[in-house]
Design an enzyme around this catalytic site. Structure first.
Site, PDB file in Angstrom:
ATOM      1  N   GLU A  33     -15.026 -15.830 -18.461  1.00 33.20           N
ATOM      2  CA  GLU A  33     -16.268 -16.603 -17.959  1.00 33.20           C
ATOM      3  C   GLU A  33     -17.025 -16.253 -17.210  1.00 33.20           C
ATOM      4  OE1 GLU A  33     -17.217 -20.814 -19.361  1.00 33.20           O
ATOM      5  OE2 GLU A  33     -19.670 -20.777 -18.587  1.00 33.20           O
TER       6      GLU A  33
ATOM      7  N   LYS B 101     -17.617 -14.711 -22.069  1.00 30.10           N
ATOM      8  CA  LYS B 101     -18.589 -15.954 -22.224  1.00 30.10           C
ATOM      9  C   LYS B 101     -19.033 -15.529 -21.085  1.00 30.10           C
ATOM     10  CE  LYS B 101     -19.303 -20.831 -22.079  1.00 30.10           C
ATOM     11  NZ  LYS B 101     -18.873 -21.866 -22.674  1.00 30.10           N
TER      12      LYS B 101
HETATM   13  P1  13P Z   1     -23.755 -24.086 -20.560  1.00 29.28           P
HETATM   14  O1  13P Z   1     -23.915 -24.439 -21.339  1.00 29.28           O
HETATM   15  O2  13P Z   1     -24.366 -25.983 -20.055  1.00 29.28           O
HETATM   16  O3  13P Z   1     -24.045 -23.525 -19.063  1.00 29.28           O
HETATM   17  O4  13P Z   1     -22.170 -24.835 -20.355  1.00 29.28           O
HETATM   18  C1  13P Z   1     -21.643 -24.459 -21.108  1.00 29.28           C
HETATM   19  C2  13P Z   1     -19.931 -23.985 -20.129  1.00 29.28           C
HETATM   20  O5  13P Z   1     -19.492 -24.195 -20.840  1.00 29.28           O
HETATM   21  C3  13P Z   1     -20.343 -23.570 -18.739  1.00 29.28           C
HETATM   22  O6  13P Z   1     -18.853 -23.337 -18.045  1.00 29.28           O
END
Ligand code: 13P
Length: 336
Positions: A175, A217
């Site tokens: 991510e 992500k």
């Molecule tokens: P949000 O969808 O609220 O941005 O959170 C996703 C997430 O896992 C952030 O690390």
């Protein structure tokens, strides 16, 4: 097909997405305090077990990301949280980074920590039932940020994390989040996000990570939340697809977007548009925190024993996101 690829596909296929319920105790306390609920371990468990017992878990949710406290908790009806999640057919996952800290020599930026002792922690999480993990790198955006240092050091950490996770037979969610905060244009978001993602893959490849056994992500390509402009959903989808086509190797099975501060409806509408226009081989789905839980939390906070209303609200949200992951969402269905 490798075992890791099978797990990744199980999580994100057929319109299923990921529930990111991995808020740290600090973040969860902010969320609960904002709606007037005391943030005790019991209340955090109660909200989460209410969601994880909902009907939509079977049809819509392929994986749930947990926080360390939650993966160790036992539900009020005696099941472990990973067992509750698995019993609906979803895969339990765990956030394994220990948070974003100031980056030495560029202190306005962040570096995500958590590599020390990670191999041992992963072993414990596997035994508790986790089969995938999450690590979030976070990048400030402006003309001068993210710096080359922030781009490189977070990519390096994400790659070392991913290699350790695959060694432990779990699927890493990679991510890299370029934040929405600021008055920047979507063009700048596109340029910086591409740079960030490309560097991540350079490092993942260097660390011999099996790209067919990860889930990316990323953020969507959007105007900054303080910009006076706001691109349409159609443009969000075109720019987001352009970015991913150009920066993500084709071995990657799927992409699960974060919501990042978009409203629940925006996050569904934009994902829907992305799927309508998806001319890649990547599965494009959701891994939402706020955009899946916000309304449910608000309903629950009014009466924490009202399981039915909370679950109805969550079921609707998850259903809308899954329709969006199939390109079948509409405003009409949203408001039905
Ligand atoms: P949000 O969808 O609220 O941005 O959170 C996703 C997430 O896992 C952030 O690390």
């Amino acid at each position: 097909m490798s075992e890791l690829n099978k797990i990744a596909l199980k999580i994100i296929s057929n319109g299923k997405g990921i529930l990111a319920a991995d808020e740290s105790n600090g973040t969860m306390t902010k969320r609960l305090t904002a709606v007037g609920v005391n943030s005790s371990p019991e209340n955090r468990l109660k909200f989460r077990e209410t969601l994880f017992s909902s009907e939509c878990m079977k049809e819509c949710i392929g994986g749930v990301i947990l926080y360390d406290e939650t993966i160790n908790q036992i539900t009020s009806f005696g099941k472990t949280i990973p067992d509750l999640i698995s019993s609906s057919g979803a895969v339990p996952g765990i956030k394994v980074d220990t948070g974003a800290k100031d980056l030495a020599s560029s202190p306005e930026e962040k570096i995500t920590e958590g590599l020390d002792g990670l191999r041992e922690r992963l072993k414990k999480y596997y035994e508790l039932g986790a089969r995938f993990t999450k690590w979030r790198g976070v990048y400030k955006i402006s003309e001068k940020f993210p710096s080359k240092l922030a781009i490189y050091s977070n990519a390096h950490a994400l790659a070392r994390y991913s290699a350790l996770v695959q060694e432990s037979k779990m699927v890493p969610i990679v991510e890299p989040e370029v934040l929405m905060d600021g008055d920047h244009s979507f063009e700048l978001c596109l340029k910086k996000t591409s740079e960030v993602i490309k560097k991540c893959f350079e490092e993942l490849i260097l660390h011999n990570v099996d790209l067919s056994g990860i889930i990316l992500k990323p953020n969507m390509i959007l105007d900054g939340n303080k910009s006076k402009d706001k691109i349409s959903s159609e443009e969000v989808s075109q720019k987001t697809i352009e970015c991913l086509k150009d920066s993500v190797p084709s071995d990657v099975p799927g992409i699960a977007f974060l919501s990042g501060g978009q409203s629940e409806v925006e996050a569904a509408e934009n994902l829907n548009s992305i799927n309508k226009n998806n001319n890649t081989n990547f599965i494009m789905t959701y891994s939402y925190g706020r955009a899946l839980q916000q309304s449910a939390l608000s309903v629950w906070s009014k009466n924490i024993n009202d399981t039915l209303s909370t679950q109805n609200t969550f079921n609707h949200r998850a259903k809308m996101c899954t329709l969006a992951a199939k390109g079948k969402w509409s405003n009409k269905l949203e408001n039905k």
